[in-house]
Design an enzyme around this catalytic site. Structure first.
Site, PDB file in Angstrom:
ATOM      1  N   CYS A 135       0.832  -1.207   0.000  1.00 17.28           N
ATOM      2  CA  CYS A 135       0.000   0.000   0.000  1.00 17.28           C
ATOM      3  C   CYS A 135       0.866   1.256   0.000  1.00 17.28           C
ATOM      4  CB  CYS A 135      -0.921  -0.014   1.219  1.00 17.28           C
ATOM      5  SG  CYS A 135      -1.794   1.547   1.496  1.00 17.28           S
ATOM      6  N   CYS A 147       0.393   3.453   3.045  1.00 17.49           N
ATOM      7  CA  CYS A 147       1.105   2.899   4.205  1.00 17.49           C
ATOM      8  C   CYS A 147       2.589   3.228   4.104  1.00 17.49           C
ATOM      9  CB  CYS A 147       0.902   1.383   4.273  1.00 17.49           C
ATOM     10  SG  CYS A 147      -0.812   0.842   4.431  1.00 17.49           S
TER      11      CYS A 147
END
Length: 463
Positions: A383, A386
């Protein structure tokens, strides 16, 4: 720390010389560099050169913040801002443009708020292209403390050749000390280069980019078959944040994305540009001294970087957004998973963050009277959001160390995703939750602001 800005006066190559005996690319053919090269108007429309921005005539005072120096060294100017959704279209329009056209467009559009990232390798071509536009430009570099002596001499040569000051970003000394004292000087040979690169390169870069709205890199599609084959000439940076904060606040320009390595060297030779003497010793892609070696004939240029690791995913973290989502079967060390997929490194790997397993997170859910609160990020290694918050979350964990608040992570992707959605309020990655001392249910962090101050305010408000 402020970036420097330099103009490109005619004849700068001949009037400035280096105190070091550095090699130059051999000059051949006839090439006359004009103060402002002719660029076809059919490709991109450029506005006239601005007179509001004045180059520095003396060395800029070096500070830890880039913004104050820029503010005091230059007259005010209006920088054109383009909506985020326009950059994909802009990239399509510039797909067949030359590196010089792309560089000119980048400098024209962002003025004081853009800088060239210079590594001390062949991306000196970026500085030459910027010089040829006739516009002022900034140059910065990351000094990891472990570069080759030849690279430091090359930095000096470049500064003298172009009449500029390269502004250096350094790693935090306490972080370097902690890493070396706990794991030694060469831990990367045993457990992968990502941790060392994060301390010495990624975090300093993150600090640098927070003072900009755009940056210019020397990425090329032919540099790394596993990670750079599809990079556009301009994009919204998928990982780092810019001056305005938040994902989407930084634009990344890759003027030589479509240029082959041989063509870069033909350009350097034609322009008689100074080059790093390590190139003559077989080095092509140049990084830190312990992690770089010459390549053999027929080897790909990136095979000289981190040669003990998988050859298809050689990124230090500066361009982590290049790694594709499908490469998510990771063991945390950048190696190949059991399925044969090129792995992506795990996130939030530091001694201050607890790695929770499924039983661990289930135990937290069962406890009604905890002795201490727990802050947990639900994430997926692939991600990009993230990845973007990794630095701030690690910094938060360092600040909370010893405070009585436990900081943890839980990989909620794959087989754990349904559980996380049902039991942990996972909506999208990343999701941050807080387990209080005397509550059985976690409280979800409601904001999209994932900087240290905002996260710390959330924790303090609920203790």
């Amino acid at each position: 720390m402020a970036f420097s800005m330099a103009s490109s006066p005619a004849g700068v190559h001949s009037s400035l010389s280096s105190s070091f005996d550095q090699p130059r690319a051999a000059q051949f053919g006839v090439f006359q560099a004009l103060d402002r090269p002719h660029i076809p108007s059919s490709a991109v429309h450029f506005s006239p050169r601005r007179s509001a921005v004045k180059p520095l005539n003396a060395e800029a005072k070096r500070n830890d913040s880039m913004v104050p120096s820029a503010a005091t060294s230059f007259a005010p100017e209006v920088v054109e801002k383009v909506e985020v959704e326009d950059y994909e279209k802009l990239a399509e329009g510039l797909q067949n443009a030359s590196p010089l056209e792309i560089m000119d467009k980048a400098l024209e559009k962002f003025g004081n708020d853009i800088a060239i990232a210079f590594s001390g390798a062949e991306d000196v071509a970026l500085i030459e292209y910027a010089h040829l536009t006739g516009r002022p430009f900034r140059v910065f570099s990351l000094d990891t403390g472990r570069l080759n002596p030849e690279t430091y001499k090359f930095f000096d040569e470049v500064e003298k050749n172009y009449g500029i000051r390269i502004e250096y970003m350094f790693p935090d000394s306490s972080e370097v000390e902690a890493l070396v004292r706990s794991k030694g000087l060469f831990s990367f040979y045993e457990d992968g280069h990502q941790e060392c690169c994060r301390v010495r390169k990624v975090r300093p870069l993150r600090r640098a980019l927070k003072g900009l709205r755009a940056w210019i890199t020397g990425q090329r599609k032919d540099q790394s078959p596993g990670t750079r084959s599809e990079i556009p000439v301009v994009q919204v940076d998928p990982v780092f944040e810019g001056l305005d904060g938040g994902i989407g606040s930084l634009v990344k320009w890759n003027p030589v994305a479509n240029v082959k390595g041989n063509d870069i060297w033909n350009f350097l030779r034609a322009m008689n540009v100074p080059v790093n003497s390590l190139h003559a010793q077989g080095y092509i892609s140049i990084g830190c001294e312990p992690c770089t070696r010459p390549v053999l004939p027929g080897q790909h240029e990136r095979e000289g970087r981190w040669w003990w690791e998988d050859a298809k995913a050689k990124e230090c973290g500066l361009h982590k957004g290049n790694i594709k989502e499908e490469n998510l079967n990771s063991n945390g060390n950048g190696t190949v998973s059991s399925s044969g997929t090129a792995a992506i490194p795990d996130l939030f790997t530091t001694q201050n963050i607890v790695n929770l397993s499924r039983p661990g997170i289930e135990n937290l859910l069962k406890l009604e009277n905890r002795k201490e609160p727990w802050l947990v990020v639900l994430y997926a290694p692939w991600c990009q959001l993230c990845q973007a918050m990794e630095g701030s979350y690690i910094e938060l964990a360092e600040k909370l160390a010893g405070s009585g608040v436990k900081v943890a992570k839980f990989n909620a992707d794959g087989d754990e995703k349904a559980f996380a959605q049902q039991e942990l309020q996972l909506g999208s990655f990343p999701t941050i939750i807080l387990f209080q001392k005397h509550s059985s249910r976690p409280i979800k962090y409601p904001s999209e602001n994932r900087d240290v101050a905002s996260l710390l305010a959330f924790v303090n408000a609920l203790q």
